[in-house]
Design a protein around this motif. Structure first.
Motif, PDB file in Angstrom:
ATOM      1  N   HIS A 174      42.316  32.831  51.590  1.00 32.46           N
ATOM      2  CA  HIS A 174      42.436  33.949  50.659  1.00 32.46           C
ATOM      3  C   HIS A 174      43.196  33.633  49.370  1.00 32.46           C
ATOM      4  CE1 HIS A 174      40.788  36.700  53.612  1.00 32.46           C
ATOM      5  NE2 HIS A 174      41.675  36.304  54.506  1.00 32.46           N
ATOM      6  N   TYR A 175      43.583  32.383  49.149  1.00 32.08           N
ATOM      7  CA  TYR A 175      44.421  32.111  47.981  1.00 32.08           C
ATOM      8  C   TYR A 175      43.666  32.453  46.695  1.00 32.08           C
ATOM      9  CZ  TYR A 175      48.492  30.027  45.767  1.00 32.08           C
ATOM     10  OH  TYR A 175      49.655  29.841  45.059  1.00 32.08           O
ATOM     11  N   PRO A 176      44.277  33.225  45.806  1.00 29.00           N
ATOM     12  CA  PRO A 176      43.565  33.699  44.608  1.00 29.00           C
ATOM     13  C   PRO A 176      43.474  32.631  43.525  1.00 29.00           C
ATOM     14  CG  PRO A 176      45.812  34.519  44.616  1.00 29.00           C
ATOM     15  CD  PRO A 176      45.633  33.773  45.919  1.00 29.00           C
ATOM     16  N   ALA A 177      42.382  32.671  42.773  1.00 32.60           N
ATOM     17  CA  ALA A 177      42.164  31.700  41.709  1.00 32.60           C
ATOM     18  C   ALA A 177      42.406  32.286  40.329  1.00 32.60           C
ATOM     19  CB  ALA A 177      40.736  31.161  41.784  1.00 32.60           C
ATOM     20  N   GLU A 178      42.617  33.601  40.217  1.00 35.18           N
ATOM     21  CA  GLU A 178      42.787  34.230  38.920  1.00 35.18           C
ATOM     22  C   GLU A 178      44.105  33.825  38.271  1.00 35.18           C
ATOM     23  OE1 GLU A 178      42.236  35.812  41.713  1.00 35.18           O
ATOM     24  OE2 GLU A 178      40.340  36.926  41.552  1.00 35.18           O
ATOM     25  N   TYR A 179      44.208  34.002  36.957  1.00 39.19           N
ATOM     26  CA  TYR A 179      45.433  33.699  36.223  1.00 39.19           C
ATOM     27  C   TYR A 179      46.581  34.518  36.798  1.00 39.19           C
ATOM     28  CZ  TYR A 179      48.723  33.214  32.349  1.00 39.19           C
ATOM     29  OH  TYR A 179      49.830  32.948  31.588  1.00 39.19           O
ATOM     30  N   LEU A 180      47.698  33.867  37.104  1.00 38.21           N
ATOM     31  CA  LEU A 180      48.887  34.426  37.736  1.00 38.21           C
ATOM     32  C   LEU A 180      48.672  34.775  39.209  1.00 38.21           C
ATOM     33  CD1 LEU A 180      50.472  36.726  34.992  1.00 38.21           C
ATOM     34  CD2 LEU A 180      51.315  34.531  35.801  1.00 38.21           C
ATOM     35  N   GLY A 181      47.406  34.681  39.687  1.00 34.16           N
ATOM     36  CA  GLY A 181      47.179  34.963  41.096  1.00 34.16           C
ATOM     37  C   GLY A 181      47.863  33.961  41.997  1.00 34.16           C
ATOM     38  N   ASP A 182      47.966  32.709  41.521  1.00 31.58           N
ATOM     39  CA  ASP A 182      48.576  31.673  42.342  1.00 31.58           C
ATOM     40  C   ASP A 182      50.061  31.912  42.561  1.00 31.58           C
ATOM     41  OD1 ASP A 182      48.449  30.893  39.398  1.00 31.58           O
ATOM     42  OD2 ASP A 182      49.961  29.475  40.129  1.00 31.58           O
ATOM     43  N   THR A 183      50.666  32.785  41.775  1.00 27.32           N
ATOM     44  CA  THR A 183      52.076  33.085  41.982  1.00 27.32           C
ATOM     45  C   THR A 183      52.253  34.533  42.434  1.00 27.32           C
ATOM     46  OG1 THR A 183      52.293  33.538  39.587  1.00 27.32           O
ATOM     47  CG2 THR A 183      52.921  31.341  40.375  1.00 27.32           C
ATOM     48  N   VAL A 184      51.901  35.472  41.575  1.00 29.22           N
ATOM     49  CA  VAL A 184      52.155  36.884  41.857  1.00 29.22           C
ATOM     50  C   VAL A 184      51.277  37.399  42.989  1.00 29.22           C
ATOM     51  CG1 VAL A 184      52.074  39.209  40.900  1.00 29.22           C
ATOM     52  CG2 VAL A 184      52.922  37.315  39.497  1.00 29.22           C
ATOM     53  N   GLU A 185      49.958  37.266  42.843  1.00 34.22           N
ATOM     54  CA  GLU A 185      49.061  37.838  43.842  1.00 34.22           C
ATOM     55  C   GLU A 185      49.198  37.138  45.192  1.00 34.22           C
ATOM     56  OE1 GLU A 185      44.394  39.131  44.499  1.00 34.22           O
ATOM     57  OE2 GLU A 185      44.994  38.142  42.635  1.00 34.22           O
ATOM     58  N   SER A 186      49.489  35.838  45.177  1.00 36.71           N
ATOM     59  CA  SER A 186      49.631  35.143  46.447  1.00 36.71           C
ATOM     60  C   SER A 186      50.798  35.708  47.260  1.00 36.71           C
ATOM     61  CB  SER A 186      49.822  33.642  46.224  1.00 36.71           C
ATOM     62  OG  SER A 186      51.037  33.374  45.544  1.00 36.71           O
ATOM     63  N   LEU A 187      51.856  36.125  46.590  1.00 33.83           N
ATOM     64  CA  LEU A 187      52.977  36.740  47.307  1.00 33.83           C
ATOM     65  C   LEU A 187      52.587  38.109  47.861  1.00 33.83           C
ATOM     66  CD1 LEU A 187      56.071  35.811  45.094  1.00 33.83           C
ATOM     67  CD2 LEU A 187      55.234  34.685  47.168  1.00 33.83           C
ATOM     68  N   VAL A 188      51.809  38.857  47.090  1.00 38.99           N
ATOM     69  CA  VAL A 188      51.334  40.151  47.592  1.00 38.99           C
ATOM     70  C   VAL A 188      50.458  39.939  48.821  1.00 38.99           C
ATOM     71  CG1 VAL A 188      49.966  42.195  47.066  1.00 38.99           C
ATOM     72  CG2 VAL A 188      51.471  41.229  45.312  1.00 38.99           C
ATOM     73  N   ILE A 189      49.561  38.949  48.761  1.00 42.80           N
ATOM     74  CA  ILE A 189      48.708  38.646  49.912  1.00 42.80           C
ATOM     75  C   ILE A 189      49.556  38.292  51.126  1.00 42.80           C
ATOM     76  CG2 ILE A 189      47.024  36.993  50.824  1.00 42.80           C
ATOM     77  CD1 ILE A 189      45.906  36.797  47.957  1.00 42.80           C
ATOM     78  N   ALA A 190      50.552  37.433  50.918  1.00 42.25           N
ATOM     79  CA  ALA A 190      51.414  37.036  52.024  1.00 42.25           C
ATOM     80  C   ALA A 190      52.104  38.248  52.646  1.00 42.25           C
ATOM     81  CB  ALA A 190      52.454  36.020  51.543  1.00 42.25           C
ATOM     82  N   LEU A 191      52.638  39.119  51.810  1.00 41.04           N
ATOM     83  CA  LEU A 191      53.360  40.282  52.317  1.00 41.04           C
ATOM     84  C   LEU A 191      52.422  41.274  52.998  1.00 41.04           C
ATOM     85  CD1 LEU A 191      55.721  40.726  49.259  1.00 41.04           C
ATOM     86  CD2 LEU A 191      56.444  40.121  51.580  1.00 41.04           C
ATOM     87  N   ARG A 192      51.234  41.474  52.424  1.00 40.81           N
ATOM     88  CA  ARG A 192      50.292  42.430  52.994  1.00 40.81           C
ATOM     89  C   ARG A 192      49.702  41.935  54.312  1.00 40.81           C
ATOM     90  NH1 ARG A 192      48.229  46.079  49.053  1.00 40.81           N
ATOM     91  NH2 ARG A 192      50.081  47.114  48.213  1.00 40.81           N
ATOM     92  N   THR A 193      49.725  40.641  54.552  1.00 44.23           N
ATOM     93  CA  THR A 193      49.205  40.097  55.816  1.00 44.23           C
ATOM     94  C   THR A 193      50.323  39.836  56.826  1.00 44.23           C
ATOM     95  OG1 THR A 193      49.209  37.867  54.826  1.00 44.23           O
ATOM     96  CG2 THR A 193      47.135  39.080  54.805  1.00 44.23           C
TER      97      THR A 193
END
Length: 250
Positions: A174-193
């Motif tokens: 699920h690691y995001p490829a969008e700009y800033l996804g590799d930092t910000v969104e990846s943490l949201v994914i980690a927390l939501r899972t």
């Protein structure tokens, strides 16, 4: 193949690199000198210079991508490599030399109480400076993600982090490829899972090569993109747990 002993966690450093010929070799050698028991995978993100050759010459495993995917795409390739080869811990380290490998044992030790550990620039070590607009964006992102994580996070855009096997299987899929996804969104994914995120203070160094591209206009664009990235990350739906691990292939 992993070089750590069976009694120790198998650690892989994934280093995304795009046109980092000037710094990647020195960065790899510095890491290998500081932490001789780890493996280093440089994901050459479609570079047009000698990044891949310099990384290989320094002793890194090199994964060449046919074209530029961005940091998120490069890291997802690295995470899938780690799953395929049975690593227990994966560290993300920039190729420009700013991240000091001497901190890795401290970050890895913090995995005893977390699934994702971020090396934080603004947590009491060093005097890392950013411009006003970029700093404003970072503080906004940190405030929102701190609330989501239930702990204080001061540097959610840091690319210096380590993860355990639980987070690894999530990010490999699920690691995001969008700009800033590799930092910000990846943490949201980690927390939501269901992952636990914490930070460890680190001091970061100046770039070892090349030059930063920040200008007032780019800083303003960064702020806008950061807010959009966070908003999208928060509204997307993610499973509360990872039901099935990813297939182990790169």
């Amino acid at each position: 193949m992993p070089t750590a002993s069976p009694a120790s966690p198998r650690v892989l450093v994934v280093m995304p690199a795009w046109n980092e010929e000037e710094s990647v070799g020195a960065t790899v050698r510095s890491l290998r000198a500081a932490q001789p028991g780890i493996d280093v995978l440089v994901v050459d993100d479609g570079s047009s210079d000698g990044t891949a050759a310099e990384a290989a010459r320094a002793g890194a495993i090199v994964c060449p991508l046919p074209f530029n995917l961005g940091v998120g795409g490069a890291m997802r390739a690295g995470y899938r490599y780690a799953v395929q080869h049975g690593y227990d811990v994966v560290a993300q380290v920039d190729a420009d030399g700013q991240h000091d490998g001497a901190y890795l044992p401290e970050l890895i030790a913090a995995l005893d109480s977390a699934d994702v550990v971020v090396g934080a620039r603004f947590a009491g070590r060093g005097d890392y400076q950013v411009g006003f607009v970029r700093g404003l964006a970072m503080r906004l992102l940190a405030a929102v993600l701190s609330r989501l994580a239930g702990t204080r996070l001061t540097d959610v855009t840091s690319g210096f982090r380590v993860i355990n096997r639980r987070a690894l299987h999530i990010f490999a899929t699920h690691y995001p490829a969008e700009y800033l996804g590799d930092t910000v969104e990846s943490l949201v994914i980690a927390l939501r899972t269901g992952c636990t995120v914490r930070q460890v203070p680190v001091e970061m160094r100046p770039r070892a090569g090349g030059r930063a591209s920040q200008t007032p206009v780019r800083a303003a664009i960064y702020l806008a993109r950061a807010v959009i990235a966070l908003g999208l990350a928060l509204v997307r739906r993610w499973p509360t747990t990872l039901e099935h691990p990813p297939k182990e292939h790169v």
